[in-house]
Scaffold this motif. Structure first.
Motif, mmCIF file in Angstrom:
data_model
loop_
_atom_site.group_PDB
_atom_site.id
_atom_site.type_symbol
_atom_site.label_atom_id
_atom_site.label_comp_id
_atom_site.label_asym_id
_atom_site.label_seq_id
_atom_site.Cartn_x
_atom_site.Cartn_y
_atom_site.Cartn_z
ATOM 1 N N GLU A 33 -5.860 80.525 6.565
ATOM 2 C CA GLU A 33 -6.158 79.997 7.896
ATOM 3 C C GLU A 33 -7.636 80.010 8.216
ATOM 4 O O GLU A 33 -8.045 80.328 9.307
ATOM 5 C CB GLU A 33 -5.381 80.750 8.968
ATOM 6 C CG GLU A 33 -3.891 80.609 8.826
ATOM 7 C CD GLU A 33 -3.144 81.363 9.890
ATOM 8 O OE1 GLU A 33 -3.752 81.781 10.875
ATOM 9 O OE2 GLU A 33 -1.940 81.537 9.725
ATOM 10 N N PHE A 46 -12.182 80.441 14.683
ATOM 11 C CA PHE A 46 -10.900 80.451 13.988
ATOM 12 C C PHE A 46 -10.572 81.870 13.553
ATOM 13 O O PHE A 46 -11.419 82.762 13.577
ATOM 14 C CB PHE A 46 -10.918 79.517 12.774
ATOM 15 C CG PHE A 46 -12.081 79.745 11.856
ATOM 16 C CD1 PHE A 46 -12.032 80.682 10.850
ATOM 17 C CD2 PHE A 46 -13.241 79.002 12.011
ATOM 18 C CE1 PHE A 46 -13.105 80.902 10.018
ATOM 19 C CE2 PHE A 46 -14.335 79.213 11.179
ATOM 20 C CZ PHE A 46 -14.264 80.163 10.185
ATOM 21 N N LYS A 101 -13.819 72.777 14.506
ATOM 22 C CA LYS A 101 -13.562 74.000 15.275
ATOM 23 C C LYS A 101 -14.836 74.835 15.340
ATOM 24 O O LYS A 101 -15.607 74.892 14.392
ATOM 25 C CB LYS A 101 -12.470 74.839 14.618
ATOM 26 C CG LYS A 101 -11.125 74.180 14.579
ATOM 27 C CD LYS A 101 -10.150 75.081 13.844
ATOM 28 C CE LYS A 101 -8.820 74.400 13.629
ATOM 29 N NZ LYS A 101 -7.939 75.218 12.797
#
Length: 159
Positions: free
Chosen positions: A146, A130, A127
């Protein structure tokens, strides 16, 4: 004569309040958040593992730095990792989350054997951005959710 003194006192009081506000605002801009964690994270789908000491620094200029020092193991082979990852971050208005976007990575070890692809796959799931929440849990500890992994606990000496 009384009016001059009254106006003088009010003026001095207002300048004092503005000066105090300026000092508090200036001091607040120099604050930062730094949190350290030892991580052990396994990814079963590609048989990877990372064990590292990490340090996350959020500076007041909206730049964050993640420092990672450790070992990535993939399919039985060990790779040395010593990197800094730089992010732009912003605080989301709802939910207490921060938004992170990777700016660049810095490979600063002479014997860093983990490729960029392997590091990004294991640390970030490939990624480029985020969301992460930072929740105090007491005694200088913070829960990170997360981000790099579902939940991690880091500690800081400055709260």
């Amino acid at each position: 004569m009384k009016r001059k003194w009254t106006y003088s006192l009010v003026t001095i009081f207002l300048f004092s309040v503005f000066g105090f506000y300026f000092l508090i605002t200036k001091k607040g801009n120099n604050q930062f958040f730094k949190c350290n964690a030892e991580i052990h994270f396994e990814i079963s789908k590609n048989k990877s593992l990372i064990e590292a000491n990490t340090s996350l620094l959020l500076a007041s200029n909206k730049v964050a730095i993640l420092d990672v020092k450790g070992i990535i193991t993939k399919q039985g082979m060990d790779f040395n990792v010593e990197r800094k990852v730089y992010f732009n971050y912003s605080r989301e208005s709802e939910g207490g989350y921060y938004y992170f976007e990777i700016l660049k990575e810095e490979d600063y070890a002479l014997e860093n054997s983990a490729s960029d692809e392997l590091f990004n796959e294991v640390m970030f799931g490939n990624k480029k951005s985020f969301y992460m929440s930072i929740t105090p849990v007491g005694s200088g500890g913070f829960e990170l959710s997360e981000m790099l992994f579902p939940v991690a606990i880091c500690y800081t000496t400055r709260t």
